[in-house]
Design a protein around this motif. Structure first.
Motif, mmCIF file in Angstrom:
data_model
loop_
_atom_site.group_PDB
_atom_site.id
_atom_site.type_symbol
_atom_site.label_atom_id
_atom_site.label_comp_id
_atom_site.label_asym_id
_atom_site.label_seq_id
_atom_site.Cartn_x
_atom_site.Cartn_y
_atom_site.Cartn_z
ATOM 1 N N PHE A 98 54.268 74.168 25.271
ATOM 2 C CA PHE A 98 54.986 72.900 25.097
ATOM 3 C C PHE A 98 56.483 73.203 25.198
ATOM 4 C CE2 PHE A 98 51.696 70.560 22.188
ATOM 5 C CZ PHE A 98 50.773 70.600 23.221
ATOM 6 N N THR A 99 57.148 72.649 26.184
ATOM 7 C CA THR A 99 58.570 72.901 26.353
ATOM 8 C C THR A 99 59.364 71.608 26.250
ATOM 9 O OG1 THR A 99 58.289 72.792 28.765
ATOM 10 C CG2 THR A 99 58.263 74.971 27.750
ATOM 11 N N GLY A 100 60.578 71.724 25.733
ATOM 12 C CA GLY A 100 61.435 70.552 25.592
ATOM 13 C C GLY A 100 62.426 70.757 24.461
ATOM 14 N N ASN A 101 63.330 69.824 24.323
ATOM 15 C CA ASN A 101 64.354 69.901 23.289
ATOM 16 C C ASN A 101 63.771 69.574 21.914
ATOM 17 O OD1 ASN A 101 66.505 70.646 24.992
ATOM 18 N ND2 ASN A 101 66.766 68.520 25.647
ATOM 19 N N PRO A 102 64.481 69.904 20.831
ATOM 20 C CA PRO A 102 63.987 69.590 19.481
ATOM 21 C C PRO A 102 63.802 68.087 19.286
ATOM 22 C CG PRO A 102 65.816 71.140 19.385
ATOM 23 C CD PRO A 102 65.749 70.648 20.803
ATOM 24 N N GLY A 103 62.857 67.745 18.427
ATOM 25 C CA GLY A 103 62.660 66.352 18.057
ATOM 26 C C GLY A 103 61.963 65.503 19.082
ATOM 27 N N THR A 104 61.255 66.134 20.020
ATOM 28 C CA THR A 104 60.560 65.365 21.066
ATOM 29 C C THR A 104 59.063 65.229 20.808
ATOM 30 O OG1 THR A 104 60.547 67.412 22.396
ATOM 31 C CG2 THR A 104 62.220 65.770 22.921
ATOM 32 N N GLY A 105 58.594 65.602 19.626
ATOM 33 C CA GLY A 105 57.205 65.341 19.262
ATOM 34 C C GLY A 105 56.232 66.465 19.531
ATOM 35 N N LYS A 106 56.713 67.675 19.774
ATOM 36 C CA LYS A 106 55.805 68.771 20.133
ATOM 37 C C LYS A 106 54.819 69.100 19.009
ATOM 38 C CE LYS A 106 59.237 71.512 21.304
ATOM 39 N NZ LYS A 106 60.374 70.555 21.331
ATOM 40 N N THR A 107 55.310 69.158 17.780
ATOM 41 C CA THR A 107 54.418 69.485 16.656
ATOM 42 C C THR A 107 53.398 68.376 16.423
ATOM 43 O OG1 THR A 107 56.201 70.757 15.613
ATOM 44 C CG2 THR A 107 54.318 70.164 14.244
ATOM 45 N N THR A 108 53.833 67.124 16.539
ATOM 46 C CA THR A 108 52.916 65.994 16.356
ATOM 47 C C THR A 108 51.814 66.012 17.400
ATOM 48 O OG1 THR A 108 54.689 64.638 15.418
ATOM 49 C CG2 THR A 108 52.756 63.479 16.261
ATOM 50 N N VAL A 109 52.177 66.279 18.652
ATOM 51 C CA VAL A 109 51.173 66.336 19.719
ATOM 52 C C VAL A 109 50.222 67.511 19.480
ATOM 53 C CG1 VAL A 109 50.812 66.699 22.192
ATOM 54 C CG2 VAL A 109 52.606 65.137 21.405
ATOM 55 N N ALA A 110 50.739 68.625 18.973
ATOM 56 C CA ALA A 110 49.877 69.772 18.676
ATOM 57 C C ALA A 110 48.838 69.408 17.617
ATOM 58 C CB ALA A 110 50.719 70.959 18.216
ATOM 59 N N MET A 111 49.239 68.631 16.616
ATOM 60 C CA MET A 111 48.298 68.181 15.584
ATOM 61 C C MET A 111 47.202 67.317 16.195
ATOM 62 S SD MET A 111 50.978 67.241 12.523
ATOM 63 C CE MET A 111 49.683 66.488 11.535
ATOM 64 N N VAL B 38 72.611 51.216 17.805
ATOM 65 C CA VAL B 38 72.619 51.428 19.255
ATOM 66 C C VAL B 38 73.859 52.237 19.647
ATOM 67 C CG1 VAL B 38 72.863 50.274 21.487
ATOM 68 C CG2 VAL B 38 71.225 49.399 19.796
ATOM 69 N N GLU B 39 75.010 51.879 19.083
ATOM 70 C CA GLU B 39 76.238 52.614 19.356
ATOM 71 C C GLU B 39 76.148 54.043 18.818
ATOM 72 O OE1 GLU B 39 79.998 50.751 18.478
ATOM 73 O OE2 GLU B 39 79.064 48.755 18.529
ATOM 74 N N TYR B 40 75.586 54.160 17.629
ATOM 75 C CA TYR B 40 75.427 55.489 17.018
ATOM 76 C C TYR B 40 74.631 56.405 17.948
ATOM 77 C CZ TYR B 40 73.839 59.207 13.931
ATOM 78 O OH TYR B 40 73.574 60.445 13.393
ATOM 79 N N ILE B 41 73.514 55.920 18.458
ATOM 80 C CA ILE B 41 72.660 56.717 19.338
ATOM 81 C C ILE B 41 73.428 57.146 20.580
ATOM 82 C CG2 ILE B 41 70.633 56.595 20.852
ATOM 83 C CD1 ILE B 41 69.346 54.796 18.655
ATOM 84 N N ALA C 139 64.476 62.469 18.104
ATOM 85 C CA ALA C 139 63.973 61.687 16.972
ATOM 86 C C ALA C 139 64.346 62.313 15.632
ATOM 87 C CB ALA C 139 62.458 61.532 17.080
ATOM 88 N N ARG C 140 64.447 63.626 15.595
ATOM 89 C CA ARG C 140 64.815 64.300 14.342
ATOM 90 C C ARG C 140 66.217 63.890 13.902
ATOM 91 N NH1 ARG C 140 64.065 70.365 15.089
ATOM 92 N NH2 ARG C 140 62.003 69.580 15.642
ATOM 93 N N SER C 141 67.149 63.815 14.863
ATOM 94 C CA SER C 141 68.509 63.390 14.533
ATOM 95 C C SER C 141 68.543 61.946 14.046
ATOM 96 C CB SER C 141 69.421 63.547 15.755
ATOM 97 O OG SER C 141 69.657 64.915 16.038
ATOM 98 N N ILE C 142 67.705 61.106 14.652
ATOM 99 C CA ILE C 142 67.663 59.698 14.238
ATOM 100 C C ILE C 142 67.106 59.575 12.823
ATOM 101 C CG2 ILE C 142 66.717 57.421 14.773
ATOM 102 C CD1 ILE C 142 68.900 58.581 16.700
ATOM 103 N N ARG C 143 66.063 60.310 12.511
ATOM 104 C CA ARG C 143 65.505 60.260 11.153
ATOM 105 C C ARG C 143 66.525 60.745 10.127
ATOM 106 N NH1 ARG C 143 60.656 61.787 13.942
ATOM 107 N NH2 ARG C 143 61.147 63.993 13.639
#
Length: 326
Positions: free
Chosen positions: A86-99, A247-250, A262-266
């Motif tokens: 599983f490759t990608g930047n942090p917070g993209t759901g890799k652990t959730t998909v693994a579960m 929206v501006e924050y993002i 998503a991790r940064s948003i949480r």
């Protein structure tokens, strides 16, 4: 280590049970009765976006259903190699998909227990001679019958350190991935470019990985949906002005260092709730309604230093003027 043949060895029909085998199998019925539909539905509901990832998971589920049907009908078949990257930047759901993948493999009978064991280098590699093998074997013992998820796998071996013991852990992992692939699925995860270099320097891993899945970054629209869903699960809402601020924050946060999707948003929402709580505590003059206790205002979002950093970057002279004594 097990001496039994690898699961990918071609299996042939058993003549003694040929009459008991089904003559035909309804794959749609198998899909629903196995619970795979439930796993994929939960994946859709729990993760925003990630269309290419979800498509690959569905394709993998279809392959496993067909292979299971072929086995039941006595056809020659090979258990697919299921180790993944599983490759990608942090917070993209890799652990959730693994579960979800662990659950899917369990429901289809490809793993015995369906649990997920998540580790990093520190869980596998020791700091002195004779420490690594016991640590690695203990982790593998816990993971057997399920899925072992190794985050930031490229840190397993650090060639620049001549006293690094990561290579010992790698050798043990490779042996188990080959000889016990019918009882353990290994998922390696990390940044795309670093994982590519890791595979180049460790071809044994590349040859054992059958599925390479890349997790794209979330779009701004997907991140605001994630924010609203996250708050909704906690019985919070964004006011109209707060949504505009989010929206501006993002937009600003994505352009700044160490953005983790998503991790940064949480994390941002956790801080917004903290500001909201302090605002209510300091300004409330009487009983508060459920709506007041649950609404995030624009001020709770705009107090973030992300906005100040964005303003300073947009107008560098502004920061200099503020620092110049008058």
């Amino acid at each position: 280590m097990s001496d039994r043949p690898a699961a990918s060895d071609t299996e042939t029909p058993d003549a003694e049970t040929a009459e008991e085998r089904p003559k035909a199998i309804d794959l749609r019925e198998e899909y629903e009765s196995s619970g795979v539909d439930e796993v994929l539905r939960e994946l859709d509901e729990s993760l925003v976006g990630l269309a290419p990832v979800k498509r690959r998971i569905r394709e993998t589920a279809a392959l496993l259903l067909v292979e299971r049907a072929r086995k039941r009908m006595g056809l020659a078949h090979e258990t697919p190699t299921l180790h993944m990257s599983f490759t990608g930047n942090p917070g993209t759901g890799k652990t959730t998909v693994a579960m979800r993948m662990a659950d899917l493999l369990y429901r289809l009978g490809y793993v015995r227990r369906g649990h997920l064991v998540t580790v990093t280098r520190d869980d596998l590699v020791g700091q002195y001679i004779g420490h690594t093998a016991p640590k690695t074997k203990e982790v593998l013992k816990k993971a057997m019958g399920g899925v072992l998820f190794i985050d930031e796998a490229y840190y397993l071996y650090r060639p620049e350190n001549e006293r690094d013991y990561g290579q010992e852990a790698i050798e043990i992992l490779l042996q188990v991935m080959e000889n016990q692939r019918d009882d353990l699925v290994v998922i390696l995860a990390g940044y795309s470019d670093r994982m590519e270099k890791f595979f180049e320097s460790n071809p044994g891993f590349r040859s054992r990985i059958a599925h390479h899945i890349d997790f794209p970054d979330y779009t701004d629209d997907e991140l605001i949906r994630i924010a609203e869903l996250t708050l909704g699960e906690q019985n919070y809402t964004l006011s109209a002005e707060a949504r505009e601020a989010m929206v501006e924050y993002i937009h600003h946060r994505r352009a700044q260092p160490h953005f983790a999707n998503a991790r940064s948003i949480r994390n941002a929402l956790d801080r917004a709730r903290l500001r909201q709580a302090n605002r209510l505590f300091e300004t409330a003059e009487g009983p508060l309604s459920a709506e007041e206790l649950s609404k995030i205002d624009a001020s709770d979002i705009r107090a973030s230093r992300v906005f100040k950093i964005a303003e300073d970057e947009a107008d560098p002279d502004r920061e200099k003027d503020q620092q110049t004594p008058k």
